[in-house]
Design an enzyme around this catalytic site. Structure first.
Site, PDB file in Angstrom:
ATOM      1  N   THR A 322       0.792  -1.221  -0.144  1.00 11.49           N
ATOM      2  CA  THR A 322      -0.091  -0.059   0.174  1.00 11.49           C
ATOM      3  C   THR A 322       0.924   1.118   0.144  1.00 11.49           C
ATOM      4  O   THR A 322       0.720   2.216  -0.531  1.00 11.49           O
ATOM      5  CB  THR A 322      -0.959   0.045   1.251  1.00 11.49           C
ATOM      6  OG1 THR A 322      -1.832  -1.154   1.215  1.00 11.49           O
ATOM      7  CG2 THR A 322      -1.886   1.423   1.520  1.00 11.49           C
ATOM      8  N   TRP A 325       2.399   1.642  -3.373  1.00 10.46           N
ATOM      9  CA  TRP A 325       1.771   1.772  -4.474  1.00 10.46           C
ATOM     10  C   TRP A 325       1.376   3.458  -4.444  1.00 10.46           C
ATOM     11  O   TRP A 325       1.420   4.001  -5.672  1.00 10.46           O
ATOM     12  CB  TRP A 325       0.377   1.305  -4.069  1.00 10.46           C
ATOM     13  CG  TRP A 325      -0.805   1.724  -5.229  1.00 10.46           C
ATOM     14  CD1 TRP A 325      -1.135   0.890  -6.290  1.00 10.46           C
ATOM     15  CD2 TRP A 325      -1.765   2.837  -5.053  1.00 10.46           C
ATOM     16  NE1 TRP A 325      -2.177   1.628  -6.814  1.00 10.46           N
ATOM     17  CE2 TRP A 325      -2.637   2.622  -6.313  1.00 10.46           C
ATOM     18  CE3 TRP A 325      -1.774   3.695  -4.236  1.00 10.46           C
ATOM     19  CZ2 TRP A 325      -3.479   3.679  -6.539  1.00 10.46           C
ATOM     20  CZ3 TRP A 325      -2.978   4.732  -4.488  1.00 10.46           C
ATOM     21  CH2 TRP A 325      -3.792   4.637  -5.677  1.00 10.46           C
ATOM     22  N   HIS A 326       1.695   4.258  -3.550  1.00 10.25           N
ATOM     23  CA  HIS A 326       1.269   5.345  -3.376  1.00 10.25           C
ATOM     24  C   HIS A 326       2.612   6.235  -3.851  1.00 10.25           C
ATOM     25  O   HIS A 326       2.458   7.360  -4.468  1.00 10.25           O
ATOM     26  CB  HIS A 326       1.027   5.935  -1.964  1.00 10.25           C
ATOM     27  CG  HIS A 326      -0.387   5.841  -1.617  1.00 10.25           C
ATOM     28  ND1 HIS A 326      -0.709   4.701  -0.872  1.00 10.25           N
ATOM     29  CD2 HIS A 326      -1.409   6.718  -1.611  1.00 10.25           C
ATOM     30  CE1 HIS A 326      -1.940   4.825  -0.771  1.00 10.25           C
ATOM     31  NE2 HIS A 326      -2.437   5.940  -1.053  1.00 10.25           N
ATOM     32  N   GLY A 327       3.674   5.425  -4.369  1.00 14.99           N
ATOM     33  CA  GLY A 327       4.675   6.477  -4.605  1.00 14.99           C
ATOM     34  C   GLY A 327       6.187   5.780  -4.405  1.00 14.99           C
ATOM     35  O   GLY A 327       6.314   4.952  -3.589  1.00 14.99           O
ATOM     36  N   PHE A 478       0.031   9.545  -8.196  1.00 13.10           N
ATOM     37  CA  PHE A 478      -0.298   8.210  -7.636  1.00 13.10           C
ATOM     38  C   PHE A 478      -0.573   7.432  -8.719  1.00 13.10           C
ATOM     39  O   PHE A 478      -0.460   5.808  -8.590  1.00 13.10           O
ATOM     40  CB  PHE A 478      -0.969   8.063  -6.563  1.00 13.10           C
ATOM     41  CG  PHE A 478      -0.565   8.935  -5.327  1.00 13.10           C
ATOM     42  CD1 PHE A 478       0.798   9.103  -5.176  1.00 13.10           C
ATOM     43  CD2 PHE A 478      -1.232   9.573  -4.528  1.00 13.10           C
ATOM     44  CE1 PHE A 478       1.179  10.277  -4.242  1.00 13.10           C
ATOM     45  CE2 PHE A 478      -1.023  10.564  -3.607  1.00 13.10           C
ATOM     46  CZ  PHE A 478       0.528  10.813  -3.286  1.00 13.10           C
TER      47      PHE A 478
END
Length: 478
Positions: A322, A325-327, A478
Protein backbone atom coordinates in the site's frame (compact mmCIF):
# COMPACT_ATOMS: atom_id res chain seq x y z
CA UNK A 1 -6.83 18.16 -18.09
CA UNK A 2 -8.45 18.22 -14.68
CA UNK A 3 -12.13 18.24 -13.75
CA UNK A 4 -11.70 21.45 -11.80
CA UNK A 5 -10.64 23.44 -14.86
CA UNK A 6 -12.53 25.82 -17.12
CA UNK A 7 -11.52 23.90 -20.24
CA UNK A 8 -13.08 20.72 -18.89
CA UNK A 9 -16.18 22.38 -17.49
CA UNK A 10 -17.07 24.54 -20.49
CA UNK A 11 -15.48 22.70 -23.41
CA UNK A 12 -14.68 19.01 -23.01
CA UNK A 13 -17.60 17.92 -20.83
CA UNK A 14 -20.44 19.67 -22.73
CA UNK A 15 -19.18 18.39 -26.09
CA UNK A 16 -18.69 14.84 -24.78
CA UNK A 17 -22.17 14.78 -23.24
CA UNK A 18 -23.87 16.30 -26.28
CA UNK A 19 -22.30 13.90 -28.76
CA UNK A 20 -22.93 10.95 -26.43
CA UNK A 21 -26.68 11.59 -26.34
CA UNK A 22 -26.94 12.39 -30.03
CA UNK A 23 -25.32 9.11 -31.08
CA UNK A 24 -27.27 5.83 -31.13
CA UNK A 25 -26.63 3.59 -28.13
CA UNK A 26 -24.43 1.16 -30.07
CA UNK A 27 -22.01 3.94 -30.99
CA UNK A 28 -21.72 5.55 -27.55
CA UNK A 29 -19.04 3.21 -26.17
CA UNK A 30 -16.79 3.98 -29.12
CA UNK A 31 -17.33 7.70 -28.70
CA UNK A 32 -16.57 7.52 -24.97
CA UNK A 33 -13.41 5.54 -25.69
CA UNK A 34 -12.25 8.21 -28.15
CA UNK A 35 -13.15 10.99 -25.69
CA UNK A 36 -11.32 9.20 -22.87
CA UNK A 37 -8.14 8.78 -24.90
CA UNK A 38 -8.31 12.44 -25.92
CA UNK A 39 -8.85 13.41 -22.27
CA UNK A 40 -5.76 11.45 -21.23
CA UNK A 41 -3.64 12.62 -24.14
CA UNK A 42 -4.61 16.24 -23.38
CA UNK A 43 -2.37 16.25 -20.32
CA UNK A 44 -0.32 13.08 -20.74
CA UNK A 45 0.56 13.42 -24.45
CA UNK A 46 2.55 10.38 -25.59
CA UNK A 47 1.70 8.45 -22.41
CA UNK A 48 -1.55 7.45 -24.06
CA UNK A 49 0.57 4.90 -25.94
CA UNK A 50 1.36 3.20 -22.60
CA UNK A 51 -2.36 2.90 -21.94
CA UNK A 52 -3.09 1.48 -25.39
CA UNK A 53 -0.34 -1.11 -24.90
CA UNK A 54 -1.89 -2.04 -21.56
CA UNK A 55 -5.34 -2.43 -23.12
CA UNK A 56 -4.03 -4.61 -25.98
CA UNK A 57 -1.91 -6.80 -23.70
CA UNK A 58 -4.69 -7.47 -21.20
CA UNK A 59 -7.23 -8.11 -23.94
CA UNK A 60 -5.06 -10.75 -25.61
CA UNK A 61 -3.93 -12.50 -22.42
CA UNK A 62 -7.46 -12.65 -20.96
CA UNK A 63 -8.73 -14.16 -24.22
CA UNK A 64 -5.93 -16.73 -24.10
CA UNK A 65 -6.88 -17.67 -20.52
CA UNK A 66 -10.47 -18.31 -21.62
CA UNK A 67 -9.30 -20.17 -24.72
CA UNK A 68 -7.24 -22.42 -22.45
CA UNK A 69 -10.34 -23.16 -20.36
CA UNK A 70 -12.51 -23.88 -23.40
CA UNK A 71 -9.83 -26.08 -24.96
CA UNK A 72 -9.62 -28.00 -21.69
CA UNK A 73 -5.98 -27.05 -21.24
CA UNK A 74 -4.27 -27.66 -17.91
CA UNK A 75 -4.52 -25.19 -15.04
CA UNK A 76 -0.78 -24.58 -15.38
CA UNK A 77 -1.34 -23.58 -19.02
CA UNK A 78 -4.02 -21.06 -18.05
CA UNK A 79 -1.95 -19.79 -15.14
CA UNK A 80 0.94 -19.06 -17.53
CA UNK A 81 -1.09 -16.33 -19.22
CA UNK A 82 -2.20 -14.96 -15.86
CA UNK A 83 1.43 -14.73 -14.74
CA UNK A 84 2.35 -13.05 -18.03
CA UNK A 85 -0.43 -10.51 -17.47
CA UNK A 86 0.78 -9.81 -13.93
CA UNK A 87 4.39 -9.47 -15.09
CA UNK A 88 3.35 -7.23 -17.96
CA UNK A 89 1.15 -4.93 -15.89
CA UNK A 90 3.50 -4.72 -12.94
CA UNK A 91 6.44 -4.32 -15.32
CA UNK A 92 4.78 -1.31 -16.97
CA UNK A 93 4.01 0.12 -13.53
CA UNK A 94 7.53 -0.52 -12.19
CA UNK A 95 9.32 0.95 -15.20
CA UNK A 96 7.26 4.12 -15.36
CA UNK A 97 6.76 4.75 -11.63
CA UNK A 98 9.66 3.17 -9.74
CA UNK A 99 12.64 2.95 -12.11
CA UNK A 100 13.91 6.42 -11.18
CA UNK A 101 13.77 5.57 -7.46
CA UNK A 102 15.36 2.15 -8.04
CA UNK A 103 18.31 3.48 -10.06
CA UNK A 104 18.79 6.32 -7.59
CA UNK A 105 19.12 3.86 -4.71
CA UNK A 106 21.53 1.71 -6.72
CA UNK A 107 23.56 4.82 -7.57
CA UNK A 108 23.92 5.61 -3.87
CA UNK A 109 25.29 2.11 -3.27
CA UNK A 110 27.46 1.58 -6.36
CA UNK A 111 28.27 5.16 -7.31
CA UNK A 112 28.43 6.68 -10.79
CA UNK A 113 28.61 3.24 -12.45
CA UNK A 114 24.81 3.20 -12.26
CA UNK A 115 22.99 5.63 -14.54
CA UNK A 116 20.04 7.28 -12.79
CA UNK A 117 17.02 7.29 -15.08
CA UNK A 118 14.75 10.29 -15.57
CA UNK A 119 11.43 8.78 -16.61
CA UNK A 120 8.41 11.07 -16.44
CA UNK A 121 5.53 9.49 -14.52
CA UNK A 122 2.36 8.91 -16.60
CA UNK A 123 -0.50 10.31 -14.53
CA UNK A 124 -2.99 7.83 -13.12
CA UNK A 125 -0.90 4.80 -14.06
CA UNK A 126 -1.47 3.08 -10.70
CA UNK A 127 -5.23 3.34 -11.07
CA UNK A 128 -5.65 2.01 -14.59
CA UNK A 129 -2.99 -0.68 -14.02
CA UNK A 130 -4.83 -2.01 -10.96
CA UNK A 131 -8.08 -2.03 -12.92
CA UNK A 132 -6.41 -4.04 -15.69
CA UNK A 133 -4.99 -6.53 -13.20
CA UNK A 134 -8.38 -7.02 -11.52
CA UNK A 135 -9.95 -7.71 -14.92
CA UNK A 136 -7.50 -10.46 -15.86
CA UNK A 137 -7.56 -12.02 -12.38
CA UNK A 138 -11.38 -12.04 -12.33
CA UNK A 139 -11.47 -13.68 -15.77
CA UNK A 140 -8.98 -16.31 -14.59
CA UNK A 141 -11.02 -16.98 -11.42
CA UNK A 142 -14.25 -17.14 -13.39
CA UNK A 143 -15.67 -14.16 -11.51
CA UNK A 144 -16.11 -12.19 -14.73
CA UNK A 145 -16.79 -13.06 -18.36
CA UNK A 146 -14.07 -12.17 -20.82
CA UNK A 147 -14.72 -9.08 -22.93
CA UNK A 148 -14.62 -10.07 -26.58
CA UNK A 149 -14.74 -6.51 -27.91
CA UNK A 150 -11.31 -4.88 -27.44
CA UNK A 151 -12.82 -1.40 -27.68
CA UNK A 152 -15.20 -2.14 -24.80
CA UNK A 153 -12.28 -3.33 -22.68
CA UNK A 154 -10.45 -0.18 -23.69
CA UNK A 155 -13.38 1.88 -22.45
CA UNK A 156 -13.32 0.08 -19.09
CA UNK A 157 -9.60 0.74 -18.57
CA UNK A 158 -9.53 4.29 -19.95
CA UNK A 159 -12.96 5.74 -19.08
CA UNK A 160 -12.08 9.34 -18.24
CA UNK A 161 -14.18 9.99 -15.05
CA UNK A 162 -12.17 7.51 -12.95
CA UNK A 163 -9.07 7.27 -15.13
CA UNK A 164 -6.70 9.65 -13.37
CA UNK A 165 -7.43 9.23 -9.66
CA UNK A 166 -10.02 6.52 -9.21
CA UNK A 167 -12.05 5.13 -7.70
CA UNK A 168 -10.58 1.79 -8.78
CA UNK A 169 -13.52 0.22 -10.62
CA UNK A 170 -13.80 -3.57 -10.84
CA UNK A 171 -14.72 -4.89 -14.25
CA UNK A 172 -17.34 -7.25 -12.87
CA UNK A 173 -19.21 -4.34 -11.23
CA UNK A 174 -19.74 -2.49 -14.52
CA UNK A 175 -19.48 -5.24 -17.17
CA UNK A 176 -23.23 -5.22 -17.74
CA UNK A 177 -23.31 -1.42 -17.76
CA UNK A 178 -20.80 -1.30 -20.60
CA UNK A 179 -23.13 -3.24 -22.88
CA UNK A 180 -26.48 -2.08 -21.49
CA UNK A 181 -27.08 1.13 -19.58
CA UNK A 182 -29.53 4.00 -19.60
CA UNK A 183 -29.66 7.54 -18.28
CA UNK A 184 -32.86 8.89 -16.83
CA UNK A 185 -33.42 12.55 -16.08
CA UNK A 186 -33.38 11.76 -12.37
CA UNK A 187 -30.10 9.85 -12.61
CA UNK A 188 -28.53 12.62 -14.67
CA UNK A 189 -29.63 15.20 -12.08
CA UNK A 190 -28.13 13.11 -9.26
CA UNK A 191 -24.90 12.94 -11.26
CA UNK A 192 -24.82 16.72 -11.75
CA UNK A 193 -25.41 17.23 -8.04
CA UNK A 194 -22.60 14.84 -7.07
CA UNK A 195 -20.25 16.51 -9.53
CA UNK A 196 -21.04 19.98 -8.18
CA UNK A 197 -20.48 18.85 -4.58
CA UNK A 198 -17.11 17.30 -5.49
CA UNK A 199 -16.18 20.38 -7.51
CA UNK A 200 -16.84 22.63 -4.50
CA UNK A 201 -14.93 20.27 -2.18
CA UNK A 202 -11.90 20.55 -4.42
CA UNK A 203 -11.94 24.24 -5.34
CA UNK A 204 -13.40 25.89 -2.25
CA UNK A 205 -11.83 23.75 0.47
CA UNK A 206 -8.92 21.60 -0.76
CA UNK A 207 -7.31 24.39 -2.80
CA UNK A 208 -7.59 26.85 0.09
CA UNK A 209 -6.25 24.39 2.67
CA UNK A 210 -3.26 23.79 0.40
CA UNK A 211 -2.21 27.41 0.94
CA UNK A 212 -1.80 26.82 4.68
CA UNK A 213 -0.25 23.37 4.26
CA UNK A 214 2.29 24.56 1.67
CA UNK A 215 3.33 27.48 3.86
CA UNK A 216 3.82 25.26 6.92
CA UNK A 217 5.57 22.35 5.23
CA UNK A 218 7.72 24.83 3.30
CA UNK A 219 9.38 25.66 6.61
CA UNK A 220 10.27 22.05 7.45
CA UNK A 221 13.80 22.62 6.15
CA UNK A 222 14.25 25.22 8.91
CA UNK A 223 12.26 23.69 11.80
CA UNK A 224 13.27 26.37 14.30
CA UNK A 225 11.23 28.88 12.26
CA UNK A 226 8.13 26.65 12.38
CA UNK A 227 6.20 27.32 15.57
CA UNK A 228 4.36 24.54 17.40
CA UNK A 229 1.01 26.15 16.62
CA UNK A 230 1.74 26.63 12.93
CA UNK A 231 3.08 23.06 12.62
CA UNK A 232 -0.18 21.67 14.03
CA UNK A 233 -2.23 24.05 11.89
CA UNK A 234 -0.31 22.91 8.79
CA UNK A 235 -0.87 19.25 9.67
CA UNK A 236 -4.58 19.89 10.15
CA UNK A 237 -4.76 21.84 6.89
CA UNK A 238 -3.07 19.05 4.95
CA UNK A 239 -5.36 16.44 6.54
CA UNK A 240 -8.32 18.47 5.30
CA UNK A 241 -6.71 19.19 1.94
CA UNK A 242 -5.99 15.58 1.04
CA UNK A 243 -9.48 14.46 2.09
CA UNK A 244 -11.39 17.13 0.18
CA UNK A 245 -9.02 16.84 -2.77
CA UNK A 246 -9.34 13.07 -3.17
CA UNK A 247 -12.93 12.68 -1.95
CA UNK A 248 -13.87 15.63 -4.14
CA UNK A 249 -12.35 13.96 -7.20
CA UNK A 250 -14.11 10.68 -6.36
CA UNK A 251 -17.42 12.51 -5.97
CA UNK A 252 -16.93 14.20 -9.35
CA UNK A 253 -16.03 10.85 -10.93
CA UNK A 254 -19.14 9.19 -9.49
CA UNK A 255 -21.27 12.09 -10.66
CA UNK A 256 -19.81 12.03 -14.17
CA UNK A 257 -20.31 8.29 -14.33
CA UNK A 258 -24.02 8.72 -13.57
CA UNK A 259 -24.33 11.37 -16.29
CA UNK A 260 -23.18 8.71 -18.78
CA UNK A 261 -25.21 5.89 -17.22
CA UNK A 262 -22.54 4.22 -15.06
CA UNK A 263 -22.85 3.50 -11.34
CA UNK A 264 -19.49 3.53 -9.55
CA UNK A 265 -19.14 2.38 -5.96
CA UNK A 266 -18.45 4.94 -3.24
CA UNK A 267 -14.82 5.60 -2.36
CA UNK A 268 -15.15 7.53 0.92
CA UNK A 269 -17.49 7.28 3.89
CA UNK A 270 -16.62 10.11 6.32
CA UNK A 271 -13.28 8.56 7.36
CA UNK A 272 -12.44 11.22 9.95
CA UNK A 273 -15.27 10.09 12.23
CA UNK A 274 -13.60 6.67 12.58
CA UNK A 275 -13.24 5.29 16.09
CA UNK A 276 -10.29 2.99 15.23
CA UNK A 277 -7.52 2.83 12.67
CA UNK A 278 -9.13 -0.30 11.24
CA UNK A 279 -12.39 1.59 10.76
CA UNK A 280 -10.51 4.48 9.15
CA UNK A 281 -9.26 2.17 6.43
CA UNK A 282 -12.75 0.81 5.88
CA UNK A 283 -13.88 4.36 5.17
CA UNK A 284 -10.86 5.91 3.38
CA UNK A 285 -10.13 5.12 -0.31
CA UNK A 286 -12.39 2.10 -0.04
CA UNK A 287 -11.76 0.89 -3.59
CA UNK A 288 -8.00 0.55 -2.92
CA UNK A 289 -8.55 -1.19 0.42
CA UNK A 290 -11.00 -3.63 -1.16
CA UNK A 291 -8.59 -4.26 -4.05
CA UNK A 292 -5.74 -5.24 -1.70
CA UNK A 293 -8.15 -7.27 0.43
CA UNK A 294 -9.47 -9.31 -2.51
CA UNK A 295 -6.28 -9.70 -4.56
CA UNK A 296 -3.54 -9.82 -1.90
CA UNK A 297 -4.77 -10.17 1.70
CA UNK A 298 -7.39 -12.94 1.28
CA UNK A 299 -5.28 -15.01 -1.18
CA UNK A 300 -2.52 -14.95 1.45
CA UNK A 301 -4.98 -16.30 4.01
CA UNK A 302 -6.27 -13.03 5.42
CA UNK A 303 -7.05 -13.13 9.13
CA UNK A 304 -8.31 -16.73 9.00
CA UNK A 305 -4.92 -18.27 9.59
CA UNK A 306 -3.84 -20.84 12.15
CA UNK A 307 -0.84 -18.87 13.42
CA UNK A 308 -0.68 -15.24 14.53
CA UNK A 309 2.66 -14.72 12.81
CA UNK A 310 0.93 -15.46 9.49
CA UNK A 311 -1.59 -12.74 10.21
CA UNK A 312 1.27 -10.33 10.95
CA UNK A 313 3.00 -11.45 7.73
CA UNK A 314 -0.14 -10.84 5.69
CA UNK A 315 -0.65 -7.39 7.17
CA UNK A 316 3.00 -6.53 6.59
CA UNK A 317 2.87 -7.49 2.91
CA UNK A 318 -0.37 -5.58 2.31
CA UNK A 319 0.79 -2.39 4.00
CA UNK A 320 4.24 -2.33 2.45
CA UNK A 321 2.52 -2.70 -0.93
CA UNK A 322 0.00 0.00 0.00
CA UNK A 323 2.83 2.38 0.83
CA UNK A 324 4.74 1.50 -2.34
CA UNK A 325 1.57 1.89 -4.43
CA UNK A 326 1.36 5.54 -3.42
CA UNK A 327 4.78 6.44 -4.71
CA UNK A 328 8.49 5.83 -5.05
CA UNK A 329 9.71 7.45 -1.87
CA UNK A 330 10.81 6.16 1.52
CA UNK A 331 8.18 8.37 3.13
CA UNK A 332 5.38 6.32 1.54
CA UNK A 333 6.97 3.07 2.71
CA UNK A 334 7.34 4.50 6.24
CA UNK A 335 3.71 5.66 6.10
CA UNK A 336 2.57 2.18 5.10
CA UNK A 337 4.70 0.55 7.82
CA UNK A 338 3.20 2.90 10.38
CA UNK A 339 -0.28 1.66 9.54
CA UNK A 340 1.00 -1.92 9.58
CA UNK A 341 2.12 -1.44 13.19
CA UNK A 342 -1.13 0.24 14.27
CA UNK A 343 -3.41 -2.28 12.54
CA UNK A 344 -1.38 -5.23 13.83
CA UNK A 345 -1.75 -3.96 17.40
CA UNK A 346 -5.50 -3.54 16.92
CA UNK A 347 -5.86 -7.00 15.38
CA UNK A 348 -3.81 -8.79 18.06
CA UNK A 349 -5.22 -6.92 21.07
CA UNK A 350 -8.77 -6.40 19.81
CA UNK A 351 -8.54 -2.71 20.77
CA UNK A 352 -10.60 -0.83 21.55
CA UNK A 353 -12.60 -3.42 23.43
CA UNK A 354 -16.37 -3.04 23.40
CA UNK A 355 -16.58 -3.20 27.19
CA UNK A 356 -14.34 -0.16 27.61
CA UNK A 357 -15.95 2.80 29.34
CA UNK A 358 -17.17 5.59 27.09
CA UNK A 359 -14.40 7.99 28.11
CA UNK A 360 -11.67 5.53 27.15
CA UNK A 361 -13.32 4.86 23.78
CA UNK A 362 -13.46 8.61 23.12
CA UNK A 363 -9.77 8.92 24.02
CA UNK A 364 -8.98 6.09 21.62
CA UNK A 365 -10.91 7.86 18.86
CA UNK A 366 -8.85 10.99 19.48
CA UNK A 367 -5.71 8.83 19.44
CA UNK A 368 -6.83 7.41 16.07
CA UNK A 369 -7.25 10.86 14.56
CA UNK A 370 -3.85 11.95 15.89
CA UNK A 371 -2.25 8.88 14.32
CA UNK A 372 -3.92 9.67 11.01
CA UNK A 373 -2.76 13.28 11.16
CA UNK A 374 0.83 12.32 12.00
CA UNK A 375 0.66 9.80 9.18
CA UNK A 376 -0.27 12.58 6.77
CA UNK A 377 2.79 14.53 7.95
CA UNK A 378 5.01 11.62 6.86
CA UNK A 379 2.99 11.25 3.65
CA UNK A 380 3.34 14.96 2.77
CA UNK A 381 7.04 15.34 3.62
CA UNK A 382 9.70 15.24 0.91
CA UNK A 383 11.88 12.85 2.89
CA UNK A 384 12.14 10.95 6.18
CA UNK A 385 14.41 13.61 7.65
CA UNK A 386 11.92 16.36 6.77
CA UNK A 387 9.12 14.32 8.36
CA UNK A 388 11.03 13.97 11.63
CA UNK A 389 11.90 17.65 11.59
CA UNK A 390 8.27 18.59 11.11
CA UNK A 391 7.09 16.26 13.87
CA UNK A 392 9.84 17.68 16.10
CA UNK A 393 8.39 21.15 15.49
CA UNK A 394 4.92 19.86 16.41
CA UNK A 395 6.35 18.72 19.76
CA UNK A 396 8.42 21.87 20.33
CA UNK A 397 11.68 19.92 20.13
CA UNK A 398 13.45 22.10 17.54
CA UNK A 399 13.98 25.24 19.59
CA UNK A 400 10.85 26.74 18.08
CA UNK A 401 8.33 29.01 19.76
CA UNK A 402 4.81 27.98 20.75
CA UNK A 403 2.94 30.52 18.61
CA UNK A 404 4.19 32.91 15.93
CA UNK A 405 2.72 35.43 13.51
CA UNK A 406 2.23 32.77 10.83
CA UNK A 407 0.04 30.68 13.11
CA UNK A 408 -2.03 33.69 14.17
CA UNK A 409 -2.39 35.14 10.66
CA UNK A 410 -3.36 31.90 8.89
CA UNK A 411 -5.66 30.78 11.71
CA UNK A 412 -7.42 34.15 11.66
CA UNK A 413 -7.70 34.30 7.86
CA UNK A 414 -9.01 30.76 7.42
CA UNK A 415 -10.84 30.07 10.71
CA UNK A 416 -14.33 30.08 9.16
CA UNK A 417 -13.29 27.83 6.28
CA UNK A 418 -11.56 25.41 8.67
CA UNK A 419 -14.72 25.15 10.78
CA UNK A 420 -16.81 24.54 7.64
CA UNK A 421 -14.33 21.91 6.45
CA UNK A 422 -14.36 20.08 9.79
CA UNK A 423 -18.17 20.04 9.81
CA UNK A 424 -18.23 18.74 6.24
CA UNK A 425 -15.96 15.86 7.31
CA UNK A 426 -18.92 14.53 9.29
CA UNK A 427 -22.40 13.40 8.20
CA UNK A 428 -23.86 16.53 9.86
CA UNK A 429 -25.21 18.09 6.65
CA UNK A 430 -26.62 14.80 5.41
CA UNK A 431 -28.40 14.29 8.73
CA UNK A 432 -29.60 17.90 8.68
CA UNK A 433 -31.20 17.43 5.28
CA UNK A 434 -32.85 14.19 6.39
CA UNK A 435 -34.10 15.82 9.61
CA UNK A 436 -35.56 18.79 7.74
CA UNK A 437 -37.33 16.51 5.28
CA UNK A 438 -38.99 14.59 8.12
CA UNK A 439 -39.67 17.64 10.27
CA UNK A 440 -41.19 19.73 7.50
CA UNK A 441 -42.77 16.82 5.64
CA UNK A 442 -41.53 18.44 2.44
CA UNK A 443 -38.82 16.32 0.86
CA UNK A 444 -39.17 17.96 -2.56
CA UNK A 445 -38.94 21.48 -1.12
CA UNK A 446 -35.88 20.70 1.02
CA UNK A 447 -34.20 19.01 -1.95
CA UNK A 448 -34.94 22.06 -4.08
CA UNK A 449 -33.33 24.39 -1.52
CA UNK A 450 -30.26 22.17 -1.20
CA UNK A 451 -29.96 21.98 -5.01
CA UNK A 452 -30.05 25.78 -5.23
CA UNK A 453 -27.31 25.97 -2.60
CA UNK A 454 -25.22 23.43 -4.49
CA UNK A 455 -25.59 25.37 -7.74
CA UNK A 456 -24.55 28.48 -5.83
CA UNK A 457 -21.41 26.66 -4.69
CA UNK A 458 -20.71 25.78 -8.32
CA UNK A 459 -20.94 29.44 -9.35
CA UNK A 460 -18.61 30.48 -6.52
CA UNK A 461 -16.18 27.66 -7.41
CA UNK A 462 -16.07 28.75 -11.05
CA UNK A 463 -15.36 32.33 -9.96
CA UNK A 464 -12.39 31.04 -7.93
CA UNK A 465 -11.06 29.25 -11.02
CA UNK A 466 -11.40 32.40 -13.11
CA UNK A 467 -9.27 34.22 -10.53
CA UNK A 468 -6.67 31.42 -10.77
CA UNK A 469 -4.75 29.61 -8.05
CA UNK A 470 -3.39 26.24 -7.06
CA UNK A 471 -5.46 23.51 -8.72
CA UNK A 472 -3.75 20.14 -9.39
CA UNK A 473 -5.08 17.00 -7.71
CA UNK A 474 -2.80 15.35 -5.15
CA UNK A 475 -3.59 11.83 -6.30
CA UNK A 476 -2.57 12.59 -9.90
CA UNK A 477 0.92 11.70 -8.64
CA UNK A 478 -0.10 8.15 -7.73
Amino acid sequence: MVFSSLSFLFFFLPITLAVNFILPKKARNYWLLIASLVFYAWGAHSFVIVMIISIAMNYVLARLIVWGKQADKSLAFQRTFLVLALIGNLGILFYNKYMNFFTEQLSRIFGDSVVVTNIILPIGISFFTFQAISYVVDVYRGDAAVQKNPFYLGLYISFFPQLIAGPIVRYRTIADQITDRSVTLEKFAVGVRRFCIGFAMKVLIANQMSIIADAAFGLSGNPASLSVGFAWLGALAYSLQIFFDFAGYSSMAIGLGKMFGFDFLENFNFPYISKTVTEFWRRWHMSLGQWFRDYVYIPLGGSRVDKKYKLVRNLFIVWVLTGVWHGANWTFIAWGLGYFVLLTIEKLTNLPKRKMVLGVRILYQIFTLLCVMVGWVVFRSDGIRDAFRYMGSMLGRTGNVLIDNNAIRYANDYKILIVIAVVCCTPALVKLQSWLEKKLHAEAAVNFVFNILILGLLVISVSYLVMGGNNPFIYFNF
